[in-house]
Write an enzyme that holds these catalytic residues in place. Structure first.
Site, PDB file in Angstrom:
ATOM      1  N   LEU A  74      46.855  37.039  36.398  1.00 21.26           N
ATOM      2  CA  LEU A  74      45.869  36.406  35.519  1.00 21.26           C
ATOM      3  C   LEU A  74      45.175  37.491  34.707  1.00 21.26           C
ATOM      4  O   LEU A  74      44.780  38.518  35.259  1.00 21.26           O
ATOM      5  CB  LEU A  74      44.810  35.648  36.332  1.00 21.26           C
ATOM      6  CG  LEU A  74      45.190  34.274  36.885  1.00 21.26           C
ATOM      7  CD1 LEU A  74      44.167  33.826  37.914  1.00 21.26           C
ATOM      8  CD2 LEU A  74      45.303  33.252  35.763  1.00 21.26           C
ATOM      9  N   SER A  75      45.046  37.275  33.414  1.00 24.56           N
ATOM     10  CA  SER A  75      44.285  38.200  32.574  1.00 24.56           C
ATOM     11  C   SER A  75      42.795  38.057  32.843  1.00 24.56           C
ATOM     12  O   SER A  75      42.337  37.081  33.463  1.00 24.56           O
ATOM     13  CB  SER A  75      44.570  37.931  31.093  1.00 24.56           C
ATOM     14  OG  SER A  75      45.906  38.228  30.779  1.00 24.56           O
ATOM     15  N   ALA A  76      42.022  39.018  32.367  1.00 23.99           N
ATOM     16  CA  ALA A  76      40.571  38.952  32.501  1.00 23.99           C
ATOM     17  C   ALA A  76      40.024  37.760  31.719  1.00 23.99           C
ATOM     18  O   ALA A  76      40.561  37.393  30.677  1.00 23.99           O
ATOM     19  CB  ALA A  76      39.936  40.249  32.001  1.00 23.99           C
TER      20      ALA A  76
END
Length: 392
Positions: A74-76
């Site tokens: 998951l990206s930030a």
């Protein structure tokens, strides 16, 4: 995702304070101007980021940091915020997610696209596709937010996103979740319709490219980032690459499917008017909530009749999120939402706090849309179809 290692963000990861829950994280992203539009805010609030984490890592879900475990990534939150804003999503558009991963972004996009959009994703790893479909099913079956939207369900296919079949259609919106090199830029642009928007990390910059004509483009650099690069296709000597077929762009919808969409939209208009955007979840954690809850517990009265309003916003396009007033008003709003974002009905004199073994008890909130569907003079299988087979 179509990437070879962890994503690292420059100036982005850790850009805002961690939240105690999903809504507080969104509040922080709004305050820092990463979330700027009502549509994007509603999509972020509707889906709890922690639901896309493995259970043992949920405590880290509300930090503004990327997360990876094996192939799951998951990206930030601030990255997703900038991506969602840059895509400028509207109902009915077609969307392609290159490196669709857990499906978190694709699910948020589906809430905005609505029932007549197109929502496709390409993912390199089979185990991640299976994980994404598990999370998608969990959202559809259990989310309190689902009935506030008519959803464009994402469809994921396995393959390398650099090997998409050339006969595939073009899309209104495209996002790539891995680093793109300059020599791959034209390939990405060709996936886009005229008037469409492509968002991708291009040479260490999150970049928005708008196709203004058949051979004309407008490019805007958004912010500096560092993504792991796209995984290049692996070809044996003298072997042809295996093209990745994308799902059909526009399938002919069944009459049954179209009837469900129409009936649900009609019922929503009859059971609910515009309502405020819900700001707090029914379940809370964190010391701040526990302290505030303890302060008011002695004086709080709970009704034995509730109408659950947060699910019944007719659609995600309504703009009813204007908040103003003093700190006292904001505090009062928090108290109301802490009671489950419900509207209390009935005689106030009948309200009482019921306890059993020291535990506070109250009836579950009522979803008016569900109640209307269950009250229709229809066979039970048809009612369950209208409810998307949801159990709550």
């Amino acid at each position: 995702m179509c990437m070879g290692g962890n994503e690292k963000t420059v100036k982005m990861g850790g850009a805002v304070s961690a939240g105690e829950d999903n809504d507080e994280l969104i509040d922080n992203l709004k305050q820092a101007q990463y979330i700027r539009s009502d549509l994007v805010e509603q999509a972020f609030r509707a889906i709890d980021r922690a639901d896309y984490y493995l259970e043992e890592f949920r405590d880290s879900a509300y930090k503004d940091l990327a997360w990876r475990h094996g192939n799951i990534h998951l990206s930030a939150p601030c990255i997703y915020s900038e991506v969602m804003e840059a895509l400028d999503l509207q109902p009915g558009l077609s969307f392609l997610n290159l490196g669709s991963g857990t499906g978190y972004l694709s699910t948020m996009v589906g809430l905005i696209l609505g029932p007549f959009g197109v929502n496709h994703g390409v993912e390199l790893h089979q185990d991640v596709i299976e994980y994404a479909y598990q999370k998608l099913e969990f959202f559809i079956k259990t989310s309190d937010s689902f009935d506030r939207f008519e959803f464009c369900e994402p469809c994921f296919v396995i393959g390398n996103c650099l090997e998409i079949a050339p006969e595939s259609g073009q899309y209104d919106r495209v996002y790539c979740g891995a680093g793109v090199q300059r020599e791959q830029e034209d390939y990405m642009k060709n996936l886009l319709k005229v008037g469409g928007i492509l968002v991708l990390p291009l040479e260490e910059k999150l970049t928005k490219i708008t196709r203004t004509g058949y051979n004309s483009w407008e490019t805007k650099k958004i912010i500096a980032v560092s993504f792991a690069p796209l995984v290049l296709p692996k070809h044996r000597d003298n072997s042809k690459s295996k093209a990745v077929p994308l799902p059909t762009m526009f399938e002919v919808r069944t009459l049954q499917d179209l009837a469900r969409i129409s009936i649900r939209l009609t019922l929503k208009k009859t059971v609910a008017g515009p309502g405020p955007l819900p700001r707090r979840r029914l379940a809370h954690s964190g010391e701040r909530f526990r302290r505030r809850r303890a302060q008011h517990r002695g004086s709080t009265l709970l009704s034995n009749r509730y109408v659950f309003m947060s699910r019944l916003i007719p659609g995600p396009m309504d703009n009813n999120n204007n908040r103003s007033g003093t700190d006292t008003e904001e505090e009062q709003e928090d108290e109301e939402v802490e009671e489950g974002n419900c509207r209390v009905l009935g005689d106030p004199e009948e309200e009482e706090e019921r306890r059993e073994g020291g535990a506070l008890l109250h009836e579950a909130p009522v979803n008016l849309l569900r109640e209307r569907i269950l009250g229709l003079p229809l066979p039970e299988p048809l009612k369950m179809y209208l409810l998307h087979y949801r159990e709550k």
